[in-house]
Design an enzyme around this catalytic site. Structure first.
Site, PDB file in Angstrom:
ATOM      1  N   GLY A  11      35.635  48.715  49.663  1.00 47.92           N
ATOM      2  CA  GLY A  11      36.973  48.678  49.060  1.00 47.92           C
ATOM      3  C   GLY A  11      36.996  49.031  47.584  1.00 47.92           C
ATOM      4  O   GLY A  11      36.093  49.691  47.060  1.00 47.92           O
TER       5      GLY A  11
ATOM      6  N   ALA B 186      42.649  41.494  32.560  1.00 48.96           N
ATOM      7  CA  ALA B 186      41.201  41.710  32.666  1.00 48.96           C
ATOM      8  C   ALA B 186      40.859  43.203  32.748  1.00 48.96           C
ATOM      9  O   ALA B 186      39.938  43.678  32.067  1.00 48.96           O
ATOM     10  CB  ALA B 186      40.665  40.967  33.884  1.00 48.96           C
TER      11      ALA B 186
ATOM     12  N   GLU C  88      38.748  45.105  29.828  1.00 47.84           N
ATOM     13  CA  GLU C  88      37.390  45.593  30.120  1.00 47.84           C
ATOM     14  C   GLU C  88      37.259  47.074  29.732  1.00 47.84           C
ATOM     15  O   GLU C  88      36.264  47.481  29.129  1.00 47.84           O
ATOM     16  CB  GLU C  88      37.044  45.389  31.596  1.00 47.84           C
ATOM     17  CG  GLU C  88      36.750  43.933  31.912  1.00 47.84           C
ATOM     18  CD  GLU C  88      36.192  43.702  33.316  1.00 47.84           C
ATOM     19  OE1 GLU C  88      35.983  44.672  34.067  1.00 47.84           O
ATOM     20  OE2 GLU C  88      35.979  42.526  33.657  1.00 47.84           O
TER      21      GLU C  88
ATOM     22  N   ALA D 265      47.327  49.995  32.519  1.00 48.80           N
ATOM     23  CA  ALA D 265      46.688  48.854  33.216  1.00 48.80           C
ATOM     24  C   ALA D 265      47.701  47.713  33.263  1.00 48.80           C
ATOM     25  O   ALA D 265      47.472  46.639  32.718  1.00 48.80           O
ATOM     26  CB  ALA D 265      45.424  48.439  32.471  1.00 48.80           C
TER      27      ALA D 265
ATOM     28  N   HIS E  25      17.496  22.683  27.393  1.00 46.48           N
ATOM     29  CA  HIS E  25      17.504  23.157  26.013  1.00 46.48           C
ATOM     30  C   HIS E  25      16.397  24.173  25.814  1.00 46.48           C
ATOM     31  O   HIS E  25      15.291  23.958  26.324  1.00 46.48           O
ATOM     32  CB  HIS E  25      17.286  21.978  25.063  1.00 46.48           C
ATOM     33  CG  HIS E  25      17.178  22.400  23.629  1.00 46.48           C
ATOM     34  ND1 HIS E  25      18.279  22.718  22.870  1.00 46.48           N
ATOM     35  CD2 HIS E  25      16.085  22.586  22.830  1.00 46.48           C
ATOM     36  CE1 HIS E  25      17.878  23.070  21.657  1.00 46.48           C
ATOM     37  NE2 HIS E  25      16.547  22.999  21.604  1.00 46.48           N
TER      38      HIS E  25
HETATM   39  C1  LIG Z   1      38.991  48.100  37.482  1.00 48.78           C
HETATM   40  C2  LIG Z   1      38.931  46.850  38.299  1.00 48.78           C
HETATM   41  C3  LIG Z   1      38.013  45.865  37.997  1.00 48.78           C
HETATM   42  C4  LIG Z   1      37.954  44.713  38.772  1.00 48.78           C
HETATM   43  N1  LIG Z   1      37.030  43.767  38.448  1.00 48.78           N
HETATM   44  C5  LIG Z   1      36.963  42.638  39.181  1.00 48.78           C
HETATM   45  C6  LIG Z   1      35.991  41.655  38.909  1.00 48.78           C
HETATM   46  O1  LIG Z   1      35.180  41.805  37.985  1.00 48.78           O
HETATM   47  N2  LIG Z   1      35.961  40.550  39.685  1.00 48.78           N
HETATM   48  C7  LIG Z   1      36.848  40.355  40.702  1.00 48.78           C
HETATM   49  O2  LIG Z   1      36.781  39.339  41.379  1.00 48.78           O
HETATM   50  N3  LIG Z   1      37.779  41.275  41.000  1.00 48.78           N
HETATM   51  C8  LIG Z   1      37.856  42.406  40.257  1.00 48.78           C
HETATM   52  N4  LIG Z   1      38.789  43.362  40.587  1.00 48.78           N
HETATM   53  C9  LIG Z   1      39.710  43.094  41.711  1.00 48.78           C
HETATM   54  C10 LIG Z   1      39.018  43.373  43.046  1.00 48.78           C
HETATM   55  O3  LIG Z   1      38.593  44.708  43.084  1.00 48.78           O
HETATM   56  C11 LIG Z   1      39.982  43.071  44.186  1.00 48.78           C
HETATM   57  O4  LIG Z   1      40.489  41.767  44.053  1.00 48.78           O
HETATM   58  C12 LIG Z   1      39.289  43.189  45.534  1.00 48.78           C
HETATM   59  O5  LIG Z   1      38.779  44.488  45.734  1.00 48.78           O
HETATM   60  C13 LIG Z   1      40.259  42.837  46.668  1.00 48.78           C
HETATM   61  O6  LIG Z   1      39.601  42.965  47.886  1.00 48.78           O
HETATM   62  P1  LIG Z   1      40.409  43.314  49.234  1.00 48.78           P
HETATM   63  O7  LIG Z   1      39.401  43.256  50.320  1.00 48.78           O
HETATM   64  O8  LIG Z   1      41.606  42.472  49.319  1.00 48.78           O
HETATM   65  O9  LIG Z   1      40.933  44.803  49.022  1.00 48.78           O
HETATM   66  P2  LIG Z   1      40.249  46.166  48.570  1.00 48.78           P
HETATM   67  O10 LIG Z   1      38.956  45.967  47.900  1.00 48.78           O
HETATM   68  O11 LIG Z   1      41.310  46.903  47.837  1.00 48.78           O
HETATM   69  O12 LIG Z   1      39.942  46.902  49.940  1.00 48.78           O
HETATM   70  C14 LIG Z   1      40.964  47.332  50.772  1.00 48.78           C
HETATM   71  C15 LIG Z   1      40.435  48.462  51.632  1.00 48.78           C
HETATM   72  O13 LIG Z   1      41.402  48.761  52.635  1.00 48.78           O
HETATM   73  C16 LIG Z   1      41.428  50.161  52.845  1.00 48.78           C
HETATM   74  N5  LIG Z   1      42.732  50.484  53.442  1.00 48.78           N
HETATM   75  C17 LIG Z   1      43.945  50.317  52.870  1.00 48.78           C
HETATM   76  N6  LIG Z   1      44.916  50.661  53.752  1.00 48.78           N
HETATM   77  C18 LIG Z   1      44.302  51.076  54.885  1.00 48.78           C
HETATM   78  C19 LIG Z   1      44.760  51.550  56.143  1.00 48.78           C
HETATM   79  N7  LIG Z   1      46.057  51.662  56.416  1.00 48.78           N
HETATM   80  N8  LIG Z   1      43.839  51.864  57.080  1.00 48.78           N
HETATM   81  C20 LIG Z   1      42.504  51.753  56.819  1.00 48.78           C
HETATM   82  N9  LIG Z   1      42.026  51.306  55.644  1.00 48.78           N
HETATM   83  C21 LIG Z   1      42.905  50.955  54.691  1.00 48.78           C
HETATM   84  C22 LIG Z   1      41.195  50.741  51.464  1.00 48.78           C
HETATM   85  O14 LIG Z   1      40.680  52.063  51.550  1.00 48.78           O
HETATM   86  C23 LIG Z   1      40.196  49.752  50.870  1.00 48.78           C
HETATM   87  O15 LIG Z   1      38.873  50.181  51.069  1.00 48.78           O
HETATM   88  C24 LIG Z   1      38.851  44.532  39.849  1.00 48.78           C
HETATM   89  C25 LIG Z   1      39.773  45.532  40.169  1.00 48.78           C
HETATM   90  C26 LIG Z   1      39.809  46.673  39.422  1.00 48.78           C
HETATM   91  C27 LIG Z   1      40.796  47.743  39.773  1.00 48.78           C
END
Ligand SMILES: Cc1cc2nc3c(=O)[nH]c(=O)nc-3n(C[C@H](O)[C@H](O)[C@H](O)COP(=O)(O)OP(=O)(O)OC[C@H]3O[C@@H](n4cnc5c(N)ncnc54)[C@H](O)[C@@H]3O)c2cc1C
Length: 483
Positions: free
Chosen positions: A40, A202, A206, A287, A462
């Protein structure tokens, strides 16, 4: 005949792939549908590649400041292409790792875009993947062997884990060239000389920290009165002071009212305190938050309630339609990978009929990996007061900690918030070196309902930065030693 699963998960991010592994462990026949990349946003465009970029910036910073440590290091330089290549390589490695975990756990990966075609009414949920009239989706990273493709699939339970994407403000649409989202900011072709970052959450901070450390002129524009708006005010102020010392410009209570493209960059009209000014920069990073990926899934079509772009769920990820669940970013804040992972596990364990424990949202830590780092859990001082709690607050600055001074990182602070009557730890907030690794001590303490007494009696090694946590607790009760 359609393939039939016990659990089919739409989205292979941290929510989806962790849910899939737990489901397989519990004996469910499981599949993940993914349209782009396993892991993701987190592994490919979020948590992981940003940390790889920030690590390059950190090493660059130390090389530049070798003299502070008694070292002679020739003036360091870098090729942005190589920095980005390392970051993309780290993502690709982990992305392949997730595919291997799927294989190890005998989870099918179905490549393509999924949508719900039938749900409720007591039968299995049906999901169609891909449009047979179009060429199949080309995943971004190597496709594991034996994956499935287009078709219709049936499952007793479907978990929507489709994540989120950048929020776009009208008139400030990203163009992939000068107006960036985190996608473009993650792999710049070259180092911009100047950059405006809109939004100081965040993600914005970053990137601001990365680009500033690597030498860009960075201006952060924040609509609210404080940068890092969800953090404790004192912690955000300490961080701001450090960012400004590093040469970052920060405008708060400031609105980017208009963005237009100039001959060689962007022109941003800022409204602040009744005045207007125009800032010019080579690039702008927008952002200003993220929004759930609820479109194109036919959620409304099968009757799933969606509110303000997020799927409505109960404490176990259940939607209002039988057999359909949602987890992670698409199901709401806090939009963090560890929250998504836990929701995935809870959802699957509840499906199995285990004694699943709902997430305690007040105990989810949040970390920002800028320089200095920021980490927190629970209530800020302001929120605790707003909630009508009578509180005791402890503070300890890193300047009183031997390890921080030995590291050459004396700027930092720990702040702890206790319930004055019961001694319950309500919140902990830290800014400084390595604090994203420290916060978990407080998270465990809160989870175990530890009181101030137990924290004061705990022995901290420590010399470590963790001693600042102990001292902050002592300070709340008038017993601080090194201040
Ligand atoms: C720049 C940045 C930095 C971040 N840093 C942090 C951090 O340091 N720590 C932290 O905890 N969080 C961080 N996050 C947030 C974190 O990335 C998300 O909270 C996390 O990825 C959410 O996970 P998820 O499984 O809900 O969704 P996602 O990781 O968004 O995954 C969803 C997946 O579903 C797929 N998808 C969507 N629709 C469909 C469909 N219709 N059919 C098939 N596949 C589909 C997408 O391609 C994707 O791969 C950051 C986000 C960003 C943008």
């Amino acid at each position: 005949m359609a393939d039939t699963y016990d659990i089919l998960i739409i989205g292979g991010g941290p929510g989806g792939y962790v849910a899939a592994i737990r489901a397989a462990q519990l004996g469910f026949k499981t599949a993940v549908v993914e349209r782009e990349h396993m892991g993701g946003i987190c592994l490919n465009w979020g948590c992981i590649p940003t940390k790889a970029l920030l690590r390059s910036a950190e090493v660059f910073h130390y090389a530049e400041h070798g003299g502070d440590y008694g070292l002679e290091i020739a003036r360091p330089s870098f090729q942005m292409e190589a920095v980005v290549k390392r970051s993309r390589g780290v993502s690709a490695q982990l992305n392949g790792g997730v595919a291997m975990l799927m294989k190890k756990n005998k989870i099918d990966i179905i490549w393509g875009e999924a949508k719900l075609t039938k749900a409720g009414k007591g039968g299995p949920v049906e999901v169609s993947v891909g449009d047979p009239s179009k060429p199949p989706v080309q995943p971004q990273n190597p496709v594991p062997k034996g994956v499935l493709g287009h078709g219709t699939y049936k499952a007793k339970h479907v978990i929507v884990a489709t994540g989120a994407r950048p929020r776009v403000l009208p008139g400030i649409e990203p163009d992939g060239d000068r107006i960036w989202t985190y996608f473009e900011a993650m792999k710049p072709a070259a180092m911009p000389k100047s950059l405006i970052v809109m939004g100081s959450g965040a993600i914005g901070i970053e990137f601001a920290s990365f680009y500033r450390t690597m030498g860009a002129e960075v201006t952060v524009v924040e609509l609210l009165p404080q940068i890092l708006p969800v953090e404790d005010a004192e912690i955000a102020a300490t961080a701001r002071k450090q960012f400004e010392k590093q040469g970052m410009k920060i405008l708060v209570d400031a609105k980017a009212a208009k963005v237009s493209k100039s001959a060689d960059g962007v022109e941003v009209t800022i409204e602040q305190g009744g005045k207007t000014q125009v800032l010019n920069a080579e690039r702008l990073i927008s952002a200003v938050g993220v929004q759930g990926n609820t479109e194109g899934l036919n959620l409304e079509g099968v009757g799933v309630a969606v509110e303000r772009g997020l799927v409505k769920i109960d404490a176990f990820g259940r939607t209002n339609v039988e057999g359909v669940y949602a987890i992670g970013d698409v199901a709401g804040a806090p939009m963090l990978a560890h929250k998504a992972e836990h929701e995935g596990t809870i959802c699957v364990e509840a499906i199995k009929g285990l004694d699943a424990h709902p997430l305690k949202k007040t105990q989810i830590p949040g970390c920002t990996y800028c320089q200095p780092q920021i980490a927190s859990v629970g209530l800020t001082e302001a929120k605790a007061k707003e909630a009508g709690r009578e509180i005791k607050v402890g503070r300890f600055r890193f300047i009183g900690n031997g390890k921080a001074i030995a590291l050459g990182e004396p700027e930092g602070m720990v702040k702890t918030v206790f319930d004055a009557k019961t001694g319950e730890l309500l919140g902990a907030h830290i800014v400084g070196a390595e604090v994203t690794e420290l916060i978990q001590g407080f998270v465990i303490a809160m989870g175990l309902e530890t009181t101030e007494e137990e924290l004061m009696h705990t022995v901290f090694p420590h010399p470590t930065l963790s001693e600042t946590m102990h001292e902050s607790v002592l300070d709340a009760y008038g017993k601080v030693i090194h201040m």
